[in-house]
Design a protein around this motif. Sequence first.
Motif, PDB file in Angstrom:
ATOM      1  N   LEU A  42      15.083  54.057  43.395  1.00 23.88           N
ATOM      2  CA  LEU A  42      14.600  52.910  42.949  1.00 23.88           C
ATOM      3  C   LEU A  42      14.108  52.119  43.798  1.00 23.88           C
ATOM      4  CD1 LEU A  42      14.173  51.608  40.029  1.00 23.88           C
ATOM      5  CD2 LEU A  42      16.746  50.423  40.328  1.00 23.88           C
ATOM      6  N   LYS A  43      14.824  51.746  44.838  1.00 26.05           N
ATOM      7  CA  LYS A  43      14.366  50.768  45.947  1.00 26.05           C
ATOM      8  C   LYS A  43      13.100  50.951  46.441  1.00 26.05           C
ATOM      9  CE  LYS A  43      18.741  48.642  47.024  1.00 26.05           C
ATOM     10  NZ  LYS A  43      19.931  48.145  47.883  1.00 26.05           N
ATOM     11  N   LEU A  78      10.825  52.969  45.070  1.00 26.31           N
ATOM     12  CA  LEU A  78       9.804  52.906  44.239  1.00 26.31           C
ATOM     13  C   LEU A  78       9.421  51.380  44.256  1.00 26.31           C
ATOM     14  CD1 LEU A  78      10.842  55.364  41.466  1.00 26.31           C
ATOM     15  CD2 LEU A  78       8.933  55.610  42.631  1.00 26.31           C
ATOM     16  N   GLN A  79      10.300  50.684  44.224  1.00 19.78           N
ATOM     17  CA  GLN A  79       9.892  49.108  43.935  1.00 19.78           C
ATOM     18  C   GLN A  79       9.787  48.639  45.243  1.00 19.78           C
ATOM     19  OE1 GLN A  79      13.629  47.974  42.204  1.00 19.78           O
ATOM     20  NE2 GLN A  79      12.729  48.268  39.896  1.00 19.78           N
ATOM     21  N   SER A  80       9.594  49.246  46.430  1.00 19.29           N
ATOM     22  CA  SER A  80       9.457  48.506  47.818  1.00 19.29           C
ATOM     23  C   SER A  80       8.258  47.926  47.869  1.00 19.29           C
ATOM     24  CB  SER A  80       9.609  49.810  48.716  1.00 19.29           C
ATOM     25  OG  SER A  80       8.508  50.739  48.797  1.00 19.29           O
ATOM     26  N   GLY A 101       6.742  46.331  45.200  1.00 20.46           N
ATOM     27  CA  GLY A 101       6.566  45.478  44.354  1.00 20.46           C
ATOM     28  C   GLY A 101       7.457  45.947  43.084  1.00 20.46           C
ATOM     29  N   LYS A 102       8.134  45.207  42.423  1.00 16.54           N
ATOM     30  CA  LYS A 102       9.072  45.691  41.491  1.00 16.54           C
ATOM     31  C   LYS A 102       7.974  46.002  40.222  1.00 16.54           C
ATOM     32  CE  LYS A 102      13.124  43.710  42.401  1.00 16.54           C
ATOM     33  NZ  LYS A 102      14.511  43.403  42.159  1.00 16.54           N
ATOM     34  N   LYS A 103       6.874  45.447  39.994  1.00 18.00           N
ATOM     35  CA  LYS A 103       5.909  45.514  38.735  1.00 18.00           C
ATOM     36  C   LYS A 103       5.177  46.990  38.976  1.00 18.00           C
ATOM     37  CE  LYS A 103       2.000  43.795  36.494  1.00 18.00           C
ATOM     38  NZ  LYS A 103       0.901  43.065  36.627  1.00 18.00           N
ATOM     39  N   ASP A 104       5.081  47.625  38.100  1.00 21.58           N
ATOM     40  CA  ASP A 104       4.474  49.102  38.001  1.00 21.58           C
ATOM     41  C   ASP A 104       5.159  50.257  38.791  1.00 21.58           C
ATOM     42  OD1 ASP A 104       2.630  48.128  36.660  1.00 21.58           O
ATOM     43  OD2 ASP A 104       1.242  47.498  38.361  1.00 21.58           O
ATOM     44  N   TYR A 105       6.534  50.003  38.824  1.00 22.42           N
ATOM     45  CA  TYR A 105       7.294  51.109  39.860  1.00 22.42           C
ATOM     46  C   TYR A 105       7.242  52.452  38.808  1.00 22.42           C
ATOM     47  CZ  TYR A 105      11.560  50.094  36.940  1.00 22.42           C
ATOM     48  OH  TYR A 105      12.486  50.119  35.969  1.00 22.42           O
ATOM     49  N   GLN A 106       7.600  52.293  37.595  1.00 18.74           N
ATOM     50  CA  GLN A 106       7.450  53.238  36.674  1.00 18.74           C
ATOM     51  C   GLN A 106       6.081  54.228  36.726  1.00 18.74           C
ATOM     52  OE1 GLN A 106       8.362  50.745  33.272  1.00 18.74           O
ATOM     53  NE2 GLN A 106      10.473  51.662  33.056  1.00 18.74           N
ATOM     54  N   ARG A 158       4.377  54.302  39.352  1.00 20.36           N
ATOM     55  CA  ARG A 158       4.425  55.079  40.786  1.00 20.36           C
ATOM     56  C   ARG A 158       5.220  56.276  40.477  1.00 20.36           C
ATOM     57  NH1 ARG A 158       4.053  49.682  42.296  1.00 20.36           N
ATOM     58  NH2 ARG A 158       6.288  49.430  42.508  1.00 20.36           N
TER      59      ARG A 158
END
Length: 88
Positions: free
Chosen positions: A58-59, A61-63, A65-70, A72
């Motif tokens: 998860l970190k 994917l969010q590295s 930016g937390k927006k749009d990690y899903q 990615r």
Amino acid sequence: MEELKNFIARCEANAVPDEQIDTSDIPELTEGDFERGYFKYRKPMKRAVMFRIDIDNLKWLQSVGKKDYQTRLNNALRWARQNGCPLI
């Protein structure tokens, strides 16, 4: 990081070479196809799901930016599926 490199190497080893892909049944694209915007705006159907994911993934994917990690995550899964990566 080494584990990721090994995973990518396995994916690439299982990929089908471009020369072996039979594209004879795929119709040629025309200018009209692009003018109608079908390919530009086509989006696959989606379904909301809930699942557990390891914190380190998860970190990662969010590295950026937390927006749009899903998105990615979905793109990574699509790339793996389309490139013949094995399910472990």
